[in-house]
Design an enzyme around this catalytic site. Structure first.
Site, PDB file in Angstrom:
ATOM      1  N   ASN A  90      -6.126   6.279   6.334  1.00 27.56           N
ATOM      2  CA  ASN A  90      -5.702   6.127   5.789  1.00 27.56           C
ATOM      3  C   ASN A  90      -6.971   4.533   5.659  1.00 27.56           C
ATOM      4  O   ASN A  90      -6.666   3.832   4.974  1.00 27.56           O
ATOM      5  CB  ASN A  90      -4.870   5.247   5.138  1.00 27.56           C
ATOM      6  N   HIS A 144       1.165  -1.299   0.106  1.00 26.18           N
ATOM      7  CA  HIS A 144       0.412   0.266  -0.103  1.00 26.18           C
ATOM      8  C   HIS A 144       0.997   1.209  -0.104  1.00 26.18           C
ATOM      9  O   HIS A 144       0.762   2.941  -0.635  1.00 26.18           O
ATOM     10  CB  HIS A 144      -1.313   0.263   1.559  1.00 26.18           C
ATOM     11  N   TRP A 145       1.704   1.127   0.447  1.00 22.34           N
ATOM     12  CA  TRP A 145       2.567   2.094   0.843  1.00 22.34           C
ATOM     13  C   TRP A 145       2.775   3.488   0.997  1.00 22.34           C
ATOM     14  O   TRP A 145       3.636   4.193   1.972  1.00 22.34           O
ATOM     15  CB  TRP A 145       3.319   2.574  -0.574  1.00 22.34           C
ATOM     16  N   ASP A 146       1.560   3.884   2.230  1.00 26.07           N
ATOM     17  CA  ASP A 146       0.726   4.559   2.861  1.00 26.07           C
ATOM     18  C   ASP A 146      -0.189   4.643   3.632  1.00 26.07           C
ATOM     19  O   ASP A 146      -1.043   4.874   3.772  1.00 26.07           O
ATOM     20  CB  ASP A 146       0.722   5.205   1.770  1.00 26.07           C
ATOM     21  N   LEU A 147      -0.160   3.228   4.378  1.00 26.83           N
ATOM     22  CA  LEU A 147      -1.309   2.622   5.510  1.00 26.83           C
ATOM     23  C   LEU A 147      -1.053   3.419   6.572  1.00 26.83           C
ATOM     24  O   LEU A 147      -0.382   2.871   7.488  1.00 26.83           O
ATOM     25  CB  LEU A 147      -1.395   1.174   5.591  1.00 26.83           C
TER      26      LEU A 147
END
Length: 306
Positions: A205, A198-201
């Protein structure tokens, strides 16, 4: 032919996103007509006030059958192209479902979630972390589809940038810490992983839903090792970490919960989490910083003390 009235763009979003430069301002100027075009194309009608994030506008809508959905308008960039590919690969498993999309404009029609109820609203920090960890475990179980950005390439670029960037830091201890993070990444570079990240969880979010109690949103998909996913969960709700009176212990408790839920090798996960600290440091230095963020220093020191 577009027949819907142009949508309204919140002033705060126009001001914040437009401050990035002329490309962003040009896109904002086209946004009202773009929204109207997709309301017509997908037979949608507005169903509430628009919401926005850092770089997108989301309009609650109703489909032709009366079902709720969300129209997401965003600039077509590498990140947004990858988001569509990632959402298609996940197919709603632990994450918002993609209902339709337009590749040329990066416009998405998404399952509607409850934007008033992010995971950050859950008062119990352990409960929130366990929910986040459960979602992460499901997301990283999926192999990355072809064509996504790769952690291998990002990591190699970070290692190239680090020697020059570190000189901008005033504190010798912080310079040593960044070099140590780079060394950890260098050891792992030959095995960057192939999972869909996901890279930005982080907690904002993740939103409440009807299909499932909680679902992730806003991915910036990346092909790589799940250890690279952990840092947002380690440093979010940082005041709660500080309030324990033992930052190192609190960070490692979070780290152990996450790695257990995801079934990760802890040494490898720690190395990639240090890689994420390195990435944040490089971004901050690029923006003119001459010191590291205190929470990033504390997390790196905790992981290195394992």
């Amino acid at each position: 032919m577009t027949t819907s009235a142009p949508i309204g763009v919140p002033e705060a979003f126009a001001a914040s996103y437009g401050a990035h430069g002329p490309t962003e301002r040009a896109w904002l100027a086209q946004l009202p007509a773009l929204g109207a075009e997709f309301l017509d194309r997908w037979a949608l009608r507005p169903d509430g006030p628009a919401r926005y994030g850092m770089a997108s506008l989301v309009l609650p809508v109703r489909r032709a059958d009366g079902g709720p959905a969300a129209l997401k308008l965003q600039r077509a960039r590498e990140e947004t192209r990858g988001a569509t590919a990632g959402l298609r690969a996940w197919d709603g498993d632990g994450i918002v479902r993609l209902l339709d999309h337009d590749a040329a404009t990066a416009t998405q029609l998404l399952e509607r979630l409850d934007a008033r109820r992010p995971l950050s609203s859950v008062p119990d920090g352990t409960e929130a972390l366990e929910i986040l960890a459960g979602l992460l475990a499901r997301l990283v179980a999926v192999p990355a589809p072809p064509g996504l950005r790769r952690l291998a390439d990002l990591a190699a670029a970070m290692l190239d940038q680090a020697p020059r960037a570190v000189r901008a830091l005033h504190d010798p201890d912080e310079r040593r810490l960044v070099r140590t993070c780079a060394a950890a990444v260098a050891e792992l570079l030959g095995e960057p992983g192939d999972r869909l990240l996901h890279w930005d969880l982080h907690y904002d979010n993740v939103l409440a839903g009807e299909r499932e109690p909680w679902l992730a949103i806003d991915p910036e998909p990346l092909a790589g090792d799940p250890g690279f996913e952990l840092l947002p969960a380690l440093d979010n709700r940082w005041a709660e970490v500080v309030a324990t009176g033992d930052v190192r212990r609190a960070v490692l408790r979070r780290f152990d919960l996450l790695t257990e839920a995801l079934g990760l090798d802890r040494a490898r996960a720690a190395g990639w989490a240090l890689g994420r600290v390195l990435q944040n440091a490089l971004w901050d230095i690029e923006d003119g910083a001459t010191a590291l963020e205190p929470d990033q220093v504390a997390i790196a020191q905790a992981l290195l003390s394992r």
